[in-house]
Design an enzyme around this catalytic site. Structure first.
Site, PDB file in Angstrom:
ATOM      1  N   HIS A  46       0.898  -1.203   0.081  1.00 35.68           N
ATOM      2  CA  HIS A  46       0.093  -0.018  -0.009  1.00 35.68           C
ATOM      3  C   HIS A  46       0.816   1.207   0.147  1.00 35.68           C
ATOM      4  O   HIS A  46       0.360   2.354   0.668  1.00 35.68           O
ATOM      5  CB  HIS A  46      -1.010   0.062   1.127  1.00 35.68           C
ATOM      6  CG  HIS A  46      -2.226  -0.843   1.110  1.00 35.68           C
ATOM      7  ND1 HIS A  46      -3.341  -0.527   0.304  1.00 35.68           N
ATOM      8  CD2 HIS A  46      -2.469  -2.059   1.953  1.00 35.68           C
ATOM      9  CE1 HIS A  46      -3.973  -1.334   0.320  1.00 35.68           C
ATOM     10  NE2 HIS A  46      -3.692  -2.586   1.179  1.00 35.68           N
ATOM     11  N   ASP A  74      -0.152  -3.783   6.103  1.00 37.59           N
ATOM     12  CA  ASP A  74      -1.507  -4.184   5.692  1.00 37.59           C
ATOM     13  C   ASP A  74      -1.259  -5.023   4.069  1.00 37.59           C
ATOM     14  O   ASP A  74      -0.728  -4.128   3.330  1.00 37.59           O
ATOM     15  CB  ASP A  74      -2.522  -3.193   5.682  1.00 37.59           C
ATOM     16  CG  ASP A  74      -4.121  -3.700   5.212  1.00 37.59           C
ATOM     17  OD1 ASP A  74      -4.339  -4.963   5.646  1.00 37.59           O
ATOM     18  OD2 ASP A  74      -4.747  -2.901   4.822  1.00 37.59           O
ATOM     19  N   GLU A  75      -1.788  -6.190   3.958  1.00 40.12           N
ATOM     20  CA  GLU A  75      -2.136  -6.629   2.539  1.00 40.12           C
ATOM     21  C   GLU A  75      -1.019  -6.346   1.722  1.00 40.12           C
ATOM     22  O   GLU A  75      -1.033  -6.104   0.631  1.00 40.12           O
ATOM     23  CB  GLU A  75      -3.366  -6.060   2.066  1.00 40.12           C
ATOM     24  CG  GLU A  75      -4.663  -6.134   2.693  1.00 40.12           C
ATOM     25  CD  GLU A  75      -5.816  -5.454   2.061  1.00 40.12           C
ATOM     26  OE1 GLU A  75      -6.978  -6.052   2.086  1.00 40.12           O
ATOM     27  OE2 GLU A  75      -5.774  -4.243   1.423  1.00 40.12           O
ATOM     28  N   THR A  76       0.085  -6.911   1.981  1.00 39.71           N
ATOM     29  CA  THR A  76       1.404  -7.279   1.243  1.00 39.71           C
ATOM     30  C   THR A  76       0.959  -8.510   0.343  1.00 39.71           C
ATOM     31  O   THR A  76       0.910  -9.346   0.937  1.00 39.71           O
ATOM     32  CB  THR A  76       2.609  -7.357   1.878  1.00 39.71           C
ATOM     33  OG1 THR A  76       2.784  -6.104   2.632  1.00 39.71           O
ATOM     34  CG2 THR A  76       3.882  -7.493   0.928  1.00 39.71           C
ATOM     35  N   GLU A  94      -1.347  -8.079  10.015  1.00 40.98           N
ATOM     36  CA  GLU A  94      -0.325  -8.754   9.442  1.00 40.98           C
ATOM     37  C   GLU A  94       1.051  -8.585   9.749  1.00 40.98           C
ATOM     38  O   GLU A  94       1.757  -9.341   9.662  1.00 40.98           O
ATOM     39  CB  GLU A  94      -0.629  -8.429   7.711  1.00 40.98           C
ATOM     40  CG  GLU A  94      -1.897  -8.784   7.099  1.00 40.98           C
ATOM     41  CD  GLU A  94      -2.985  -7.712   7.136  1.00 40.98           C
ATOM     42  OE1 GLU A  94      -3.485  -7.815   6.287  1.00 40.98           O
ATOM     43  OE2 GLU A  94      -2.958  -6.860   8.121  1.00 40.98           O
TER      44      GLU A  94
END
Length: 840
Positions: free
Chosen positions: A424, A510-512, A563
């Site tokens: 992100h 977040d959300e790698t 995460e």
């Protein structure tokens, strides 16, 4: 040849001008979800040529944003669909395209993943770029999304049981809510720990004087300003004789508030407690201006349940101006929230000026049509081609940010900045790429590489949840850590200058996506050179260890998304994520968001808390306010994590989130078997729960009105749960009794919101644009019965098929008239919700 060239130039000029003068229109409609029996949708763009000239067969490209991935390829005779990056897509003619005759239309069918069941899912921001003017995009002056009305458009797939929340559904849900007289409602909101009503009353006004101990001078000034708004006269600060006194004393509570014949006394051990006492006093005052008010004698002793009561606002996806930030902080203070988590960077925007790195805001703080991204990053969420748009472009200057910090501090709200990483991070990455290009052009290689975040030789292939191909920092570059140190140091300096020292910082996580760094030469070399790194997955832990060192060296607590505290491992041959034991004892705080009911990891919050992490309850199922209120095509917001109405933040039980989980992510009833085998919170884990956070991501939020609609009144449910003590219905073990206790508590809360807090919010601070619910309605025995979610709001109706207005009859009894009955809910200042239509 010259004449032909002149004709082509004139033709191009006429069509470019036609576009500028609204000669070309575009519309979009969904054809069906579940297309071909798969998790995909079919939809149609219709381009209409309203000019008197044929639209050319070549020389143009249409760009648009869409949150659903579009399958590339030929989508109409001579038209090819393409994907640029993220949510930016194209429609482009091939040699086979014949153009569009005057007055004619072109239909283009596209196939996209998943489904579209809500108008905010639709494509947005289409614009056209002419080949002879490649640096300029022209927005379509007329772009229309045709509403979905059929079941095949509103159902997600063949297995979906329900397409929309109906008026009958709402009626049934509202039917258990009692209408409680206003005088019988709790006087203070959020509910105080102890409240005792006493005999007698005290008249406040019109002359008001306030005295305060020296430690509370700022709080006294704040109260004086607020009272002046209510009574229309300046409240005087007088340290001798006063009818409102604020004193300091060593008490165990956050504050006490007493009203008796002598006046009003607020006692607190510190300024924060005094401020909360002031908010409770404000809760006793009328919403509208008045000359005087009679206050009941009371004794209040109060303290918050959780020390961390947070609201997170994303200003990256769409920017929100400083003035609206102040309005958000005001309403947070009113309801005793004390943390403002400001999500200032993401793939779609960098929103804070960092001295020494102007590219972050000059490029990363602006969105527009620049496919090389040397002057702005690409359009997202319909921000369009114009760099001067105010949703995609915008940032806070250093002075702005310091002003925000000071405004928050005066309201006893801590601002926690978030810099999202390593995923992100595209806005930062592209900004530093542009910085690299600038210094390389100037011949300064050292400066070009000083803060670079990407490896130019990295051939890794990945796609993030939002379809980005290049949004992850390279964790093997020393320049990445120099960049992070620079940003952290500048933020620390700004907080110091504001007199609001930074003690905790949010560093993302977040959300790698999978696949990152696998084909990066520098990353793979780092693995070879470091004996503790066995594979690419280990780079994640390497990175956060380095980040922790940077943060802790500066005396800050590290804070991140869930995460950041997770680790990959194998279980029965499958890759699974577990709590990372390496970070659990390092005072690492996490926002745990992934508790989608029925999603399989409902217990992640408790697993991380039990593993030693400080946990903020930030679950999407109850506290993501960007989720739509209900399953309704016209209700704004996302719904991937479920639907979140005001009841969900209210009925959440922090230490037993399974008990009151009522529906899954699709809004269907949740089977009790869902939680079999799930981890429960231990006593040790319970001590690690620091608080609750509501979050508002801004993908669908472009205006202050949209922000306030999604924020309010949901925030009131969260405020009650974060401040008030554990309610009796949460502790009752016998299910029937717990349900009865909950229903009673909900009725009280719904009446407080509808009869006290919404009128306050309508009148205060210029008025807030909270959501007004739709009416519930059913037909029984030939009559239309209606009700409302929040008693105090009123229903108006018509029987002639016309839209109700603020002058239409008020619903007070079942409607016997036959025909089309339309109902609409109104608030105290004449604002209304959406119309409900019933055939009687």
């Amino acid at each position: 040849m010259q004449l032909r060239f002149l004709f082509v130039c004139l033709l191009f000029s006429s069509f470019a001008q036609a576009q500028k003068t609204n000669g070309l229109t575009i519309s979009w409609e969904l054809v069906e979800n579940g297309y071909q029996g798969k998790a995909q949708s079919l939809s149609t763009f219709t381009i209409t040529n309203k000019t008197k000239k044929a639209f050319p067969a070549s020389g143009w490209t249409i760009y648009y944003n869409f949150i659903r991935f579009v399958t590339p390829g030929e989508v109409a005779p001579g038209i090819e669909a393409g994907h640029i990056n993220g949510h930016l897509y194209t429609l482009k003619p091939t040699a086979a395209f014949k153009g569009i005759a005057p007055g004619d239309s072109l239909k283009i069918n596209i196939v996209s993943v998943a489904w579209v069941t809500n108008y905010t899912d639709a494509p947005d921001g289409p614009y056209i770029v002419w080949d002879q003017e490649p640096a300029k995009g022209y927005s379509f002056a007329e772009f229309k999304v045709i509403p979905s009305t059929q079941e095949k458009q509103l159902l997600r797939n063949a297995n979906d049981k329900k397409s929309q929340t109906t008026a009958a559904d709402i009626y049934q849900k509202n039917s258990g809510t009692k209408d409680i007289p206003a005088e019988e409602l709790p006087a203070i909101f959020p509910a105080p720990r102890a409240y005792e009503k006493r005999e007698g009353q005290y008249l406040l006004g019109p002359e008001i004087t306030i005295s305060a101990d020296p430690a509370f001078t700022q709080e006294a000034s704040f109260l004086a300003a607020e009272l002046s708004k209510v009574f229309g006269k300046p409240a005087k600060l007088n340290n001798e004789k006063a009818n409102i006194r604020i004193t300091q004393a060593a008490i165990k509570d956050s504050y006490t508030l007493s009203i008796d014949d002598r006046g009003i006394l607020i006692t607190a051990p510190d300024a924060e407690g005094a401020f909360y006492g002031i908010q409770s006093l404000r809760s006793l005052l009328p919403a509208k201006a008045t000359a005087a008010v009679t206050l009941q004698h009371v004794q209040v002793a109060d303290a918050p349940r959780f020390p961390f009561r947070s609201f997170m606002l994303d200003v990256s996806r769409n920017f929100h101006a400083k003035a609206e930030i102040f309005r958000v902080l005001d309403v947070m203070a009113l309801y005793k929230l004390n943390v403002f988590h400001l999500h200032m960077s993401d793939d779609e925007g960098w929103r804070i000026e960092i001295p020494g790195l102007p590219e972050l805001t000059e490029i990363g703080g602006r969105r527009g049509h620049d496919l090389q991204e040397l002057t702005a990053i690409q359009p997202s969420y319909g921000s369009g081609p114009d760099i001067n748009n105010t949703t995609g472009s915008g940032f806070y200057t250093k002075a702005d940010y310091i002003e925000i910090l000071q405004y928050a501090k005066a309201r006893h709200i801590k601002v926690i900045p978030e810099i999202e990483m390593p995923g992100h991070a595209r806005a930062a990455i592209k900004s530093m790429d542009a910085r690299y290009a600038k210094f390389i052009k100037a011949g300064n290689t050292a400066a070009a590489n000083e803060y670079r975040l990407s490896d130019p030789d990295d051939k890794s292939q990945y796609r993030s949840v939002q379809e980005w191909k290049d949004n992850v920092m390279n964790v093997a570059l020393p320049s990445t850590y120099k960049f992070l140190e620079k940003v952290v140091d500048e933020l620390v300096a700004m907080h110091k200058a504001a007199g609001a020292p930074l003690d905790v910082i949010h560093m993302g996580g977040d959300e790698t996506p999978a696949g990152v760094w696998e084909k990066s030469p520098v990353a793979q070399q780092l693995i070879k050179d470091n004996a503790t790194l066995k594979n690419t997955d280990d780079l994640w832990y390497y990175f956060y260890d380095k980040v922790a060192q940077i943060v802790n060296k500066r005396g800050l607590q590290l804070y991140g998304w869930e995460e950041a505290g997770m680790r990959k491992t194998k279980k029965d041959g499958h890759t699974v994520m577990i709590a990372n034991p390496d970070f659990g004892n390092r005072n690492f705080q996490l926002d745990v968001w992934n508790n989608v009911m029925g999603g399989g990891v409902e217990d992640l919050t408790y697993r991380l808390a039990n593993a030693g992490y400080k946990v903020v309850l930030s679950g999407v199922s109850n506290y993501y306010f960007d989720m739509a209120y209900t399953r309704d095509y016209n209700e704004p917001g996302f719904y991937w994590g479920g639907y979140v109405d005001i009841d969900k933040p209210f009925y959440f039980i922090p230490f037993d989130l399974y008990k009151n989980a009522k529906e899954d992510g699709a809004g269907n009833p949740l089977p009790a078997s869902t939680f079999i085998g799930k981890d429960r919170l231990t006593e040790y884990g319970q001590d690690n729960i620091t608080g609750i956070q509501a979050a508002l991501w801004s993908e669908t939020v472009k205006t202050p009105a949209q922000l306030e609609y999604l924020l309010l009144p949901k925030l009131l449910g969260m405020a009650e749960r974060a401040w008030a003590k554990d309610p009796s219905w949460a502790k009752e073990k016998e299910e029937a009794k717990a349900t009865a206790l909950y229903n009673e508590a909900w009725s009280v809360f719904a009446n407080v919101v509808g009869k006290k807090e919404l009128p306050r919010l309508a009148a205060w601070n210029g008025g807030y644009g909270y959501r007004i619910p739709t009416a519930g309605a059913v037909v029984e025995d030939g009559k239309v019965l209606a009700n409302v979610q929040l008693p105090g709001l009123i229903i108006r109706y018509t029987t002639d098929g016309k839209e109700p207005t603020a002058k239409s009859p008020v619903y007070t009894a079942p409607i016997a008239q036959k025909g089309i009955i339309k109902l609409k809910v109104y608030d105290s200042v004449g604002r209304s919700g959406r119309t409900v239509t019933v055939q009687n």
